[in-house]
Design an enzyme around this catalytic site. Sequence first.
Site, PDB file in Angstrom:
ATOM      1  N   GLY A  55     -17.968   7.381  -9.006  1.00 43.32           N
ATOM      2  CA  GLY A  55     -17.342   7.575 -10.316  1.00 43.32           C
ATOM      3  C   GLY A  55     -16.060   6.765 -10.440  1.00 43.32           C
ATOM      4  O   GLY A  55     -15.101   7.181 -11.079  1.00 43.32           O
ATOM      5  N   ALA A  56     -16.067   5.550  -9.822  1.00 40.81           N
ATOM      6  CA  ALA A  56     -14.811   4.795  -9.690  1.00 40.81           C
ATOM      7  C   ALA A  56     -14.484   3.925 -10.889  1.00 40.81           C
ATOM      8  O   ALA A  56     -13.446   3.283 -10.898  1.00 40.81           O
ATOM      9  CB  ALA A  56     -14.892   3.918  -8.437  1.00 40.81           C
ATOM     10  N   ASN A  57     -15.396   3.887 -11.907  1.00 40.74           N
ATOM     11  CA  ASN A  57     -15.092   2.985 -13.021  1.00 40.74           C
ATOM     12  C   ASN A  57     -14.185   3.616 -14.067  1.00 40.74           C
ATOM     13  O   ASN A  57     -13.735   2.939 -14.990  1.00 40.74           O
ATOM     14  CB  ASN A  57     -16.390   2.455 -13.673  1.00 40.74           C
ATOM     15  N   SER A  58     -13.904   4.924 -13.952  1.00 39.69           N
ATOM     16  CA  SER A  58     -13.002   5.512 -14.945  1.00 39.69           C
ATOM     17  C   SER A  58     -12.255   6.704 -14.356  1.00 39.69           C
ATOM     18  O   SER A  58     -12.561   7.164 -13.256  1.00 39.69           O
ATOM     19  CB  SER A  58     -13.774   5.943 -16.208  1.00 39.69           C
ATOM     20  N   GLY A  59     -11.246   7.146 -15.116  1.00 38.54           N
ATOM     21  CA  GLY A  59     -10.528   8.379 -14.805  1.00 38.54           C
ATOM     22  C   GLY A  59      -9.945   8.457 -13.399  1.00 38.54           C
ATOM     23  O   GLY A  59      -9.380   7.502 -12.870  1.00 38.54           O
TER      24      GLY A  59
ATOM     25  N   GLY B 230     -11.453   8.713 -10.491  1.00 37.91           N
ATOM     26  CA  GLY B 230     -12.103   7.837  -9.512  1.00 37.91           C
ATOM     27  C   GLY B 230     -11.501   6.444  -9.531  1.00 37.91           C
ATOM     28  O   GLY B 230     -11.278   5.837  -8.481  1.00 37.91           O
TER      29      GLY B 230
ATOM     30  N   TYR C 174     -21.107  23.358 -15.794  1.00 37.99           N
ATOM     31  CA  TYR C 174     -20.029  22.582 -15.165  1.00 37.99           C
ATOM     32  C   TYR C 174     -19.314  23.427 -14.120  1.00 37.99           C
ATOM     33  O   TYR C 174     -19.097  22.996 -12.981  1.00 37.99           O
ATOM     34  CB  TYR C 174     -19.034  22.124 -16.242  1.00 37.99           C
TER      35      TYR C 174
END
Length: 352
Positions: free
Chosen positions: A131-135, A137, A231
Amino acid sequence: MAALRYAGLDDTDSEDELPPGWEQRTTKDGWVYYANHTEEKTQWEHPKTGKRKRIAGDLPYGWEQETDENGQVFFVDHINKRTTYLDPRLAFTVDDNPTKPTTRQRYDGSTTAMEILQGRDLSGKVVVVTGANSGIGFETAKSFALHGAHVILACRNMARASEAVSRILGEWHKAKVEAMTLDLALLRSVQHFAQAFKAKNVFTDINDSSGKLDFSRLSPSKSDYWAMLAYNRSKLCNILFSNELHRRLSPRGVTSNAVHPGNMMYSALHRGWWVYTLLFTLARPFTKSMQQGAATTVYCAVAPELEGLGGMYFNSCCRCLPSAEAQSEDSARALWALSERLLQGAPGGPPS
Ligand SMILES: NC(=O)c1ccc[n+]([C@@H]2O[C@H](COP(=O)([O-])OP(=O)(O)OC[C@H]3O[C@@H](n4cnc5c(N)ncnc54)[C@H](OP(=O)(O)O)[C@@H]3O)[C@@H](O)[C@H]2O)c1
């Protein structure tokens, strides 16, 4: 000073100049002490400044430290074939500032990932961030990369991943970052990623990875599905899974901890429903920044005091006890067994 002149290193710090009758010496383990020949006494504190000091650095080339028959340390200059009791490294002492014991923890909810890594050189470490492309991460990946680690951004969307790589390289052109495809919702993709990662022949030290858990409700029917509940269950499963992973792999030197990054941080998490976007926007002034959200993950990955330790839960860089259900060993084992059963026969999963 005689010792420094002898070593060809005159001391220019007049504040440090010793009063007559005093001499400075060093212990075997590098502490500086002061001897008064007139009063025949020794002390750790400098007689003028009251400071304690330690030696910094190695002996000059050609020098060796030895001990005489009285146990006193002396120094041999093999090049000039001379000996002296005065340590030539006295030119390179550093103040020893004894820090008062404090009950305040080093890091807290306002600490950023970059602050945790300040002064760290992570060259030679390989970090996989999902999940490194946003937020959170992205901030995690960027913080590791800016400190020399080889970072692999494991993302399902290569366009977004490449853009994230460019943003990191934009901050430091020498950063060692690359994107690899990984869709965690597709077992085949997980398998491909594992094979491709293995083929790289790099070893990773660091991987990025919260009511009662009713296992029959983990995959509810469409009519029973409520995103928020799903969630929350998934977060509880994160902790249970981390605990069981640690229990199983720690004998082989692999550790796992679960982290809580913070609450309602303004990432892309709210994009699914305008109500969430509104709530996240309202909460934004009071919540952590992305850098602060990445701090706990980064702390758990690099903290020397956590070396070899796992099966714990951290919030704001502090070990906390999660809910009783999240601590349940039975639930952790049951979740693992259920995961294995779900994998059996699933497309891309292990053969049954
Ligand atoms: N933000 C908060 O307040 C908060 C609070 C507590 C916990 N967390 C947790 O922190 C983690 C990161 O959240 P965030 O706030 O940084 O959210 P985010 O900005 O939405 O980031 C989520 C990342 O996960 C990736 N992702 C989603 N599904 C994936 C899949 N199937 N395979 C591979 N990658 C996938 C997304 O990729 P795409 O761009 O391709 O969608 C995105 O890069 C999440 O686990 C979240 O539950 C966040």
